[in-house]
Scaffold this motif. Structure first.
Motif, PDB file in Angstrom:
ATOM      1  N   SER A  83       6.222   4.948   3.451  1.00  0.00           N
ATOM      2  CA  SER A  83       6.430   4.334   2.100  1.00  0.00           C
ATOM      3  C   SER A  83       6.677   2.955   1.920  1.00  0.00           C
ATOM      4  CB  SER A  83       7.594   5.180   1.549  1.00  0.00           C
ATOM      5  OG  SER A  83       7.836   5.028   0.326  1.00  0.00           O
ATOM      6  N   GLY A  84       5.933   2.446   0.993  1.00  0.00           N
ATOM      7  CA  GLY A  84       6.139   0.882   0.824  1.00  0.00           C
ATOM      8  C   GLY A  84       5.158   0.141   1.614  1.00  0.00           C
ATOM      9  N   SER A  85       4.457   0.427   2.414  1.00  0.00           N
ATOM     10  CA  SER A  85       3.425  -0.123   3.220  1.00  0.00           C
ATOM     11  C   SER A  85       2.280  -0.961   2.531  1.00  0.00           C
ATOM     12  CB  SER A  85       3.028   0.713   4.660  1.00  0.00           C
ATOM     13  OG  SER A  85       2.413   1.808   4.139  1.00  0.00           O
ATOM     14  N   GLY A  86       2.293  -0.451   1.117  1.00  0.00           N
ATOM     15  CA  GLY A  86       1.010  -0.996   0.522  1.00  0.00           C
ATOM     16  C   GLY A  86      -0.094  -0.115   0.294  1.00  0.00           C
ATOM     17  N   LYS A  87      -0.122   1.140   0.612  1.00  0.00           N
ATOM     18  CA  LYS A  87      -1.319   2.067   0.380  1.00  0.00           C
ATOM     19  C   LYS A  87      -1.752   2.118  -0.946  1.00  0.00           C
ATOM     20  CE  LYS A  87       0.912   5.513   1.968  1.00  0.00           C
ATOM     21  NZ  LYS A  87       2.171   5.060   2.071  1.00  0.00           N
ATOM     22  N   THR A  88      -0.812   2.542  -1.868  1.00  0.00           N
ATOM     23  CA  THR A  88      -1.412   2.664  -3.008  1.00  0.00           C
ATOM     24  C   THR A  88      -1.738   1.467  -3.774  1.00  0.00           C
ATOM     25  OG1 THR A  88       0.263   4.670  -3.387  1.00  0.00           O
ATOM     26  CG2 THR A  88      -0.253   3.480  -5.461  1.00  0.00           C
ATOM     27  N   SER A  89      -0.803   0.423  -3.700  1.00  0.00           N
ATOM     28  CA  SER A  89      -1.361  -0.987  -3.916  1.00  0.00           C
ATOM     29  C   SER A  89      -2.830  -1.130  -3.688  1.00  0.00           C
ATOM     30  CB  SER A  89      -0.445  -2.124  -3.326  1.00  0.00           C
ATOM     31  OG  SER A  89       0.792  -1.869  -4.099  1.00  0.00           O
TER      32      SER A  89
ATOM     33  N   ASN B 129       6.535 -10.817  -3.548  1.00  0.00           N
ATOM     34  CA  ASN B 129       6.222  -9.881  -2.444  1.00  0.00           C
ATOM     35  C   ASN B 129       4.782  -9.526  -2.189  1.00  0.00           C
ATOM     36  OD1 ASN B 129       6.232  -7.596  -0.981  1.00  0.00           O
ATOM     37  ND2 ASN B 129       6.946  -6.234  -2.419  1.00  0.00           N
TER      38      ASN B 129
ATOM     39  N   ALA C 250       2.175  -7.482  -0.983  1.00  0.00           N
ATOM     40  CA  ALA C 250       2.301  -5.895  -0.811  1.00  0.00           C
ATOM     41  C   ALA C 250       1.089  -5.634   0.162  1.00  0.00           C
ATOM     42  CB  ALA C 250       2.226  -5.195  -1.764  1.00  0.00           C
TER      43      ALA C 250
HETATM   44  N1  LIG Z   1       4.597  -2.441 -10.056  1.00  0.00           N
HETATM   45  C1  LIG Z   1       5.230  -2.879  -8.950  1.00  0.00           C
HETATM   46  N2  LIG Z   1       6.069  -3.869  -9.203  1.00  0.00           N
HETATM   47  C2  LIG Z   1       6.796  -4.651  -8.198  1.00  0.00           C
HETATM   48  N3  LIG Z   1       6.406  -4.594  -6.843  1.00  0.00           N
HETATM   49  C3  LIG Z   1       5.744  -3.257  -6.534  1.00  0.00           C
HETATM   50  C4  LIG Z   1       5.055  -2.561  -7.542  1.00  0.00           C
HETATM   51  N4  LIG Z   1       4.379  -1.664  -7.198  1.00  0.00           N
HETATM   52  C5  LIG Z   1       4.506  -1.697  -5.776  1.00  0.00           C
HETATM   53  N5  LIG Z   1       5.355  -2.739  -5.222  1.00  0.00           N
HETATM   54  C6  LIG Z   1       5.782  -3.107  -4.245  1.00  0.00           C
HETATM   55  O1  LIG Z   1       4.777  -3.387  -3.340  1.00  0.00           O
HETATM   56  C7  LIG Z   1       5.025  -2.840  -1.920  1.00  0.00           C
HETATM   57  C8  LIG Z   1       4.108  -1.737  -1.843  1.00  0.00           C
HETATM   58  O2  LIG Z   1       4.211  -0.811  -2.228  1.00  0.00           O
HETATM   59  P1  LIG Z   1       3.094   0.463  -2.558  1.00  0.00           P
HETATM   60  O3  LIG Z   1       3.431   1.567  -3.690  1.00  0.00           O
HETATM   61  O4  LIG Z   1       1.794   0.039  -2.526  1.00  0.00           O
HETATM   62  O5  LIG Z   1       3.310   1.358  -1.192  1.00  0.00           O
HETATM   63  P2  LIG Z   1       3.075   2.636  -0.457  1.00  0.00           P
HETATM   64  O6  LIG Z   1       2.609   2.700   0.806  1.00  0.00           O
HETATM   65  O7  LIG Z   1       1.646   3.235  -1.603  1.00  0.00           O
HETATM   66  O8  LIG Z   1       4.253   3.720  -0.841  1.00  0.00           O
HETATM   67  P3  LIG Z   1       4.325   5.009  -1.214  1.00  0.00           P
HETATM   68  O9  LIG Z   1       3.838   6.011  -0.026  1.00  0.00           O
HETATM   69  O10 LIG Z   1       5.969   5.270  -1.664  1.00  0.00           O
HETATM   70  O11 LIG Z   1       3.547   5.374  -2.366  1.00  0.00           O
HETATM   71  C9  LIG Z   1       6.462  -2.166  -1.953  1.00  0.00           C
HETATM   72  O12 LIG Z   1       7.295  -3.201  -1.445  1.00  0.00           O
HETATM   73  C10 LIG Z   1       6.741  -1.983  -3.512  1.00  0.00           C
HETATM   74  O13 LIG Z   1       8.271  -2.278  -3.763  1.00  0.00           O
END
Ligand SMILES: Nc1ncnc2c1ncn2[C@@H]1O[C@H](COP(=O)(O)OP(=O)(O)OP(=O)(O)O)[C@@H](O)[C@H]1O
Length: 287
Positions: A45-51, A23, A25
């Motif tokens: 949610s899940g768009s990749g911001k935290t990553s 995946n 991200a």
């Molecule tokens: N530790 C992890 N292991 C596997 N996949 C992950 C992990 N952390 C995030 N992901 C995946 O990476 C993608 C982006 O997740 P991320 O948390 O970065 O998004 P986000 O925009 O910050 O979401 P949120 O607003 O819910 O925090 C998602 O598909 C998530 O399932």
């Protein structure tokens, strides 16, 4: 906000990707933050911001994911975040602080607030123990804590969520970082407290000359508190736009996010549009 377009960026990111297994991200992200600027990363949610935020800050769990990046510079100095199985990244990067959604995860439950805050102050300012204690009390007052002596002796578990969030702000900003990354810093608070806490964070950062990269799903907060907005969708940065220009956004997804914000007008509708319904309509239109 002063015009900083001619100054060197405090953060420079070129071609950063984050992959968990198969995946991807975060896909080839490019962004810059200038000194003192407030930039939001917004997306569902899940768009990749935290990553993306964790990869920049050095908090990405390298057992779970990998970072590939061409350039990552803080104040012109390269930060090494690449690879999988690389040596564990140190928790603190000089010049950079991070505030998390859950303050408990970044405060040490064993040590008092006073010892955690004075440790940062002594490392930053190289001051005596007595001066660090005085400065710590002043920082607690600055973040709106009215009984700083008590809080100095408290452990994180003895404080409410709102108090812990204030303490986190004090710890994060007292090291006078060039860049603060704040990941949904107020989402654990009630809406009435969240706006005040956000205002406080932004004012304190401005006072210290700290640039802020704020991660949020709330586009209204972006409008209110940031200079510039980066919109993510499915791991990609789809738009980078000045906050004051948001209503003229070109990207259909950014416009979708804006449409989902409740307004007095939408409150009269039976149903507020959801991101799903807006996206289905946009995709239908695009087809
Ligand atoms: N530790 C992890 N292991 C596997 N996949 C992950 C992990 N952390 C995030 N992901 C995946 O990476 C993608 C982006 O997740 P991320 O948390 O970065 O998004 P986000 O925009 O910050 O979401 P949120 O607003 O819910 O925090 C998602 O598909 C998530 O399932």
């Amino acid at each position: 906000m002063p015009d900083t377009t001619d100054t060197a960026p405090v953060l420079r990111v070129r071609d950063l990707s984050v992959t968990y297994g198969t995946n991807v991200a975060v896909k080839h992200a490019n962004l810059e933050v200038r000194p003192g600027e407030r930039v939001a990363i917004v997306g569902e949610s899940g768009s990749g911001k935290t990553s993306l935020g964790n990869a920049i800050a050095g908090f990405l769990d390298l057992d779970a994911g990998r970072v590939d990046v061409d350039t990552l510079e803080l104040q012109g100095t390269a930060l090494d975040r690449s690879g999988r199985g690389a040596p564990r990244i140190p928790r603190r990067t000089p010049g950079l602080s991070m505030i998390f959604q859950d303050a408990m995860s970044s405060l040490d439950p064993v040590w008092t607030i006073g010892s955690q805050l004075t440790a940062v102050l002594r490392e930053t300012e190289n001051v005596s123990r007595a001066q660090a204690k005085k400065d710590a009390l002043e920082w607690l007052r600055r973040v709106g804590i009215t009984d700083p002596e008590r809080v100095m002796h408290a452990k994180p578990g003895e404080l409410s969520g709102g108090m812990r969030q204030r303490v986190m702000m004090a710890i994060a900003l007292s090291s006078k970082p060039a860049l603060l990354i704040a990941d949904e810093p107020t989402s654990a608070l009630d809406a009435s407290l969240a706006v005040g806490a956000m205002k406080l964070m932004v004012e304190l950062a401005e006072r210290e000359g700290t640039a802020v990269l704020m991660i949020t799903h709330d586009i209204e907060l972006c409008r209110k508190f940031t200079d510039f907005v980066i919109v993510m969708y499915h791991g990609e940065i789809v738009e980078q736009i000045s906050s004051s220009e948001l209503s003229n956004a070109k990207d259909p997804y950014t416009r979708g996010l804006l449409e989902c914000v409740p307004t007095l007008a939408s409150a009269r509708l039976d149903e507020l549009p959801t991101l799903e319904s807006v996206r289905a309509r946009l995709e239908g239109t695009a087809a």
